[in-house]
Design an enzyme around this catalytic site. Structure first.
Site, short mmCIF file in Angstrom:
data_model
loop_
_atom_site.label_atom_id
_atom_site.label_comp_id
_atom_site.label_asym_id
_atom_site.label_seq_id
_atom_site.Cartn_x
_atom_site.Cartn_y
_atom_site.Cartn_z
N HIS A 126 26.71 -6.82 -17.99
CA HIS A 126 27.01 -8.27 -17.70
C HIS A 126 25.63 -9.24 -18.15
O HIS A 126 25.61 -10.28 -18.06
CB HIS A 126 27.67 -8.75 -16.47
CG HIS A 126 28.99 -8.23 -16.51
ND1 HIS A 126 29.92 -8.45 -17.22
CD2 HIS A 126 29.56 -7.35 -15.45
CE1 HIS A 126 30.98 -7.75 -16.81
NE2 HIS A 126 31.18 -7.14 -15.82
N ASP A 163 34.40 -0.12 -19.70
CA ASP A 163 34.52 -0.94 -18.30
C ASP A 163 35.69 -1.77 -18.52
O ASP A 163 35.94 -2.26 -19.40
CB ASP A 163 33.08 -1.78 -18.15
CG ASP A 163 33.28 -1.78 -16.54
OD1 ASP A 163 32.53 -1.49 -15.75
OD2 ASP A 163 33.81 -3.26 -16.35
N HIS A 165 35.84 -4.64 -17.34
CA HIS A 165 35.30 -6.08 -17.73
C HIS A 165 34.49 -6.18 -19.06
O HIS A 165 33.89 -5.17 -19.29
CB HIS A 165 34.14 -6.58 -16.19
CG HIS A 165 34.89 -6.39 -15.19
ND1 HIS A 165 34.69 -5.32 -14.44
CD2 HIS A 165 35.76 -6.91 -14.27
CE1 HIS A 165 35.41 -5.56 -13.24
NE2 HIS A 165 35.89 -6.74 -13.36
N ASP A 244 36.03 1.47 -13.87
CA ASP A 244 36.94 0.39 -12.80
C ASP A 244 38.35 -0.15 -13.53
O ASP A 244 39.22 -0.97 -13.01
CB ASP A 244 36.13 -1.00 -12.56
CG ASP A 244 35.53 -1.41 -13.65
OD1 ASP A 244 35.45 -0.91 -14.80
OD2 ASP A 244 34.56 -2.44 -13.31
ZN LIG Z 1 33.25 -3.54 -14.30
#
Ligand SMILES: [Zn+2]
Length: 307
Positions: A126, A163, A165, A244
């Site tokens: 991120h 992931d 996200h 996740d």
């Molecule tokens: Zn994540």
């Protein structure tokens, strides 16, 4: 097959708050499962070095790197945003996380090991070129991929990110770099909430609805990622391995199982075997249900090891 496991004790000293889900226990959950499955002793263990800042400034601008360095507290905790904080160990942990990626790339590219898994934290996908966010300080995988391109002379490397996200930081850093193909799958809408449109041969984004399970996930990845990877013929494959998207994870709402992480790893191994002699560098990103994280990461590493 020799697979390296790259870690460092300092990565477990970075703590953002006592109840933060991105906790040191995540690393213990992974090593416990590797031991439980008798994989731990079969790995080649390497300590993660602190990254040279010269490697970080390929992914970030100088001012950003200086800001993170000067933000490092000698005690207590400082917040970079609502989700992302630093204690006295965070700078070193972040440097070792990024250093793990660089060392893994060197080891795999030179054939010292066949593949590497960096069990490090904080995660990195991120962190944008000039913004820390989402528990991430430095874009470790982007820095590793850029090292392969700029220092090792590779013309085509691919980063894949499963992931839950979106890897907005990796995307921000490499989206217009013709030497890097970035493929990401993620729950959407969900944090970080934005992504760029896909660009052929450059960027493949696969947004997934909340509730997406194994069959839909595999179908979407087969349809979008693999044709792009086949066409690109990467010289090295980097994996942002976040776990996740697991159905047990508390931070998101996809419904993958342990076996989906084995499946995606097998498919990526296939691609790497065909195009780049199996060269894979995998780096831990998210995964917050400790049991599911440990099990899923162990499945991932077991496939990398080919045992
Ligand atoms: Zn994540």
């Amino acid at each position: 097959m020799t697979t390296a496991l790259i870690m460092h004790d300092t990565c477990a000293r970075h703590v953002m708050s006592p109840s933060h889900p991105e906790s040191p226990q995540r690393l213990a959950a992974i090593t416990d499962q590797l031991k439980e499955r008798h994989l731990f002793d079969l790995l080649s263990h390497i300590e993660a070095p602190e990254v040279d800042y010269a490697h970080l400034v390929r992914a970030h601008n100088n001012e950003y790197v200086d800001t993170i360095r000067s933000s490092s507290p000698s005690e207590g905790t400082i917040h970079l945003d609502a989700d992302t904080a630093m204690n006295a160990w965070s700078l070193e942990a972040s440097r070792r996380a990024a250093g793990a990626g660089i060392l893994a790339t060197e080891q795999v590219a030179s054939g010292k090991v066949n593949s590497a898994f960096c069990a490090v934290r904080p995660p990195g996908h991120h962190a944008e070129r000039q913004t820390a966010m989402g528990f991430c300080l430095f874009g470790s995988i982007a820095a590793a991929a850029l090292y392969a391109v700029e220092e090792l002379g590779m013309k085509r490397v691919a980063i894949v990110d499963f992931d839950v996200h979106h890897g907005n930081g990796t995307e921000d850093i490499v989206h217009d770099n013709p030497n890097v193909l970035f493929c990401s799958s993620f729950q959407h809408p969900h944090f970080p909430g934005y992504y760029r449109p896909s660009v052929e041969g450059q960027l493949v984004n696969v947004p997934l609805d909340a509730g997406t399970g194994s069959a839909q996930f595999r179908e979407a990845i087969e349809a979008k990622w693999f044709p792009a990877l086949e066409a690109y013929q990467p010289e090295m494959l980097f994996i942002s391995a976040g776990f996740d998207a697991h159905r047990e994870d508390p931070l998101a709402s996809l419904a993958l199982t342990d076996q989906d992480f084995a499946w995606i790893t097998e498919r990526l191994m296939d691609t790497a075997d065909r195009h780049c002699e199996g060269r894979i560098v995998s780096m831990l990103e998210g995964g917050y249900a400790l049991s599911a994280l440990g099990r899923s990461a162990a499945e991932h590493v077991k496939v990398l090891m080919q045992v």
